[in-house]
Design a protein around this motif. Structure first.
Motif, PDB file in Angstrom:
ATOM      1  N   GLY A  93     -60.025  25.009 -11.152  1.00 47.35           N
ATOM      2  CA  GLY A  93     -58.827  24.218 -10.920  1.00 47.35           C
ATOM      3  C   GLY A  93     -57.631  25.089 -10.578  1.00 47.35           C
ATOM      4  O   GLY A  93     -57.753  26.294 -10.349  1.00 47.35           O
ATOM      5  N   GLN A  94     -56.474  24.477 -10.533  1.00 50.51           N
ATOM      6  CA  GLN A  94     -55.245  25.221 -10.277  1.00 50.51           C
ATOM      7  C   GLN A  94     -54.843  26.077 -11.480  1.00 50.51           C
ATOM      8  O   GLN A  94     -54.265  27.153 -11.324  1.00 50.51           O
ATOM      9  CB  GLN A  94     -54.113  24.249  -9.929  1.00 50.51           C
ATOM     10  CG  GLN A  94     -54.330  23.467  -8.645  1.00 50.51           C
ATOM     11  CD  GLN A  94     -54.278  24.341  -7.413  1.00 50.51           C
ATOM     12  OE1 GLN A  94     -53.620  25.376  -7.393  1.00 50.51           O
ATOM     13  NE2 GLN A  94     -54.974  23.922  -6.360  1.00 50.51           N
ATOM     14  N   ASP A  95     -55.157  25.610 -12.670  1.00 49.67           N
ATOM     15  CA  ASP A  95     -54.780  26.313 -13.902  1.00 49.67           C
ATOM     16  C   ASP A  95     -55.977  26.783 -14.729  1.00 49.67           C
ATOM     17  O   ASP A  95     -55.905  27.817 -15.390  1.00 49.67           O
ATOM     18  CB  ASP A  95     -53.911  25.413 -14.781  1.00 49.67           C
ATOM     19  CG  ASP A  95     -52.586  25.059 -14.123  1.00 49.67           C
ATOM     20  OD1 ASP A  95     -51.938  25.964 -13.581  1.00 49.67           O
ATOM     21  OD2 ASP A  95     -52.211  23.876 -14.157  1.00 49.67           O
ATOM     22  N   TRP A  96     -57.072  26.002 -14.717  1.00 48.77           N
ATOM     23  CA  TRP A  96     -58.202  26.267 -15.595  1.00 48.77           C
ATOM     24  C   TRP A  96     -59.493  26.338 -14.791  1.00 48.77           C
ATOM     25  O   TRP A  96     -59.651  25.650 -13.795  1.00 48.77           O
ATOM     26  CB  TRP A  96     -58.360  25.149 -16.635  1.00 48.77           C
ATOM     27  CG  TRP A  96     -57.100  24.805 -17.366  1.00 48.77           C
ATOM     28  CD1 TRP A  96     -56.186  23.844 -17.036  1.00 48.77           C
ATOM     29  CD2 TRP A  96     -56.607  25.429 -18.551  1.00 48.77           C
ATOM     30  NE1 TRP A  96     -55.159  23.824 -17.946  1.00 48.77           N
ATOM     31  CE2 TRP A  96     -55.396  24.791 -18.890  1.00 48.77           C
ATOM     32  CE3 TRP A  96     -57.071  26.454 -19.377  1.00 48.77           C
ATOM     33  CZ2 TRP A  96     -54.639  25.142 -19.999  1.00 48.77           C
ATOM     34  CZ3 TRP A  96     -56.332  26.807 -20.486  1.00 48.77           C
ATOM     35  CH2 TRP A  96     -55.137  26.150 -20.794  1.00 48.77           C
ATOM     36  N   PHE A  97     -60.440  27.153 -15.291  1.00 53.03           N
ATOM     37  CA  PHE A  97     -61.780  27.121 -14.717  1.00 53.03           C
ATOM     38  C   PHE A  97     -62.809  27.258 -15.818  1.00 53.03           C
ATOM     39  O   PHE A  97     -62.540  27.811 -16.895  1.00 53.03           O
ATOM     40  CB  PHE A  97     -61.977  28.208 -13.650  1.00 53.03           C
ATOM     41  CG  PHE A  97     -61.983  29.627 -14.167  1.00 53.03           C
ATOM     42  CD1 PHE A  97     -63.170  30.252 -14.549  1.00 53.03           C
ATOM     43  CD2 PHE A  97     -60.803  30.365 -14.240  1.00 53.03           C
ATOM     44  CE1 PHE A  97     -63.182  31.562 -15.001  1.00 53.03           C
ATOM     45  CE2 PHE A  97     -60.801  31.678 -14.702  1.00 53.03           C
ATOM     46  CZ  PHE A  97     -61.998  32.279 -15.085  1.00 53.03           C
TER      47      PHE A  97
END
Length: 268
Positions: A237-241
């Motif tokens: 994601g944009q913040d988390w993976f």
């Protein structure tokens, strides 16, 4: 110079009931920070030592609260359940007055040399039991040298092409790992559940990707030989993976599975 043995990095000294001290070893770091898998293995070691009776960590779930530096650390344990087949131990890894990792360790008897009823092992058809001759170890001249300091204590051989951007395809990072000077044990196998470079490399994000939460399952005891590691993910994601590891020993048995939630590195 002597080889920094993984078993030495896992050494604990008991200081009281359920309390231990040890060292966050400088050789088991990524860049300046202590490797998250090594800290999870230390928590697992504290839990099984506090419990006794020869049980092993079959599940270890750690929340990372702070990234400590190499140096002295303390571990405190609390046995939440002591059962006939399953026990549960809480562990805190502290440095100074701060808690770096809070872990919950489930202890029991891992399956070993028992054929599974069903197995969807993705590694054996993709990776040979030993690294092919052209797969170079991380060391002088390697593109990851100077960052992956744990390569001083274990032979890490990544397929460099699997670390490159994938043009939207799911990453399949592949590497072979084995400790130097000793056979792989339970704690080393657990450490390998966090040994890969971040899957965010697939989208060109190659900076520090701090782990927030990591859960690892010990499925069996590793045979003496290379461990094959396949690292995948579902979404960056944009913040988390998320990042999944499947660790398979030289006999083709799954020994560790892990999943972690981490933060996406900033765009450089």
């Amino acid at each position: 110079m002597s080889i920094p043995l993984f078993t030495e990095a896992m050494t604990l000294r008991q200081t009281g009931p359920g309390a231990f001290e040890g060292e966050l070893n400088k050789h088991w770091t990524i860049g300046p920070k202590v490797h998250g898998g090594a800290m999870l293995a230390l928590c697992a070691n504290a839990a099984r030592t506090a419990h006794g009776d020869g049980v092993q960590p079959v599940a270890v779930s750690g929340s990372y609260l702070w990234a400590p530096d190499p140096g002295p650390m303390q571990l405190t344990t609390s046995i939440r359940k002591r059962g006939r087949r399953i026990s549960v131990v809480d562990v805190e890894l502290n440095q100074g007055q701060r808690t770096a990792v809070h872990a919950v360790v489930t202890l029991g008897e891992p399956e070993h040399h028992v054929p599974p009823l069903l197995s969807a092992n993705p590694v054996t058809e993709l990776m040979t039991p030993e690294p092919p001759p052209g797969i170079a170890p991380i060391g002088p001249g390697h593109p990851m040298a100077g960052l992956v300091h744990l390569a001083e204590g274990c032979d890490v051989r990544p397929v460099v092409s699997t670390l490159e951007p994938t043009d939207g395809r799911p990453p399949l990072i592949q590497m072979w790992v084995r400790p130097r000077g000793v056979a792989p044990d339970v704690l080393f196998a657990l450490m390998c559940g966090d040994v890969s470079a971040p899957v965010s490399f697939a989208v060109g994000r190659t900076g520090w990707a701090p782990t927030v939460q990591l859960t690892a399952y010990l499925r069996g005891l590793p045979a003496d030989g290379w461990l094959r590691v396949l690292c995948t993910c579902v979404q960056i994601g944009q913040d988390w993976f998320d990042e999944d590891h499947t660790v398979v020993d030289c006999e083709g048995r799954i020994v560790v599975q892990s999943r972690q939630l981490a933060m996406v590195p900033a765009l450089r």
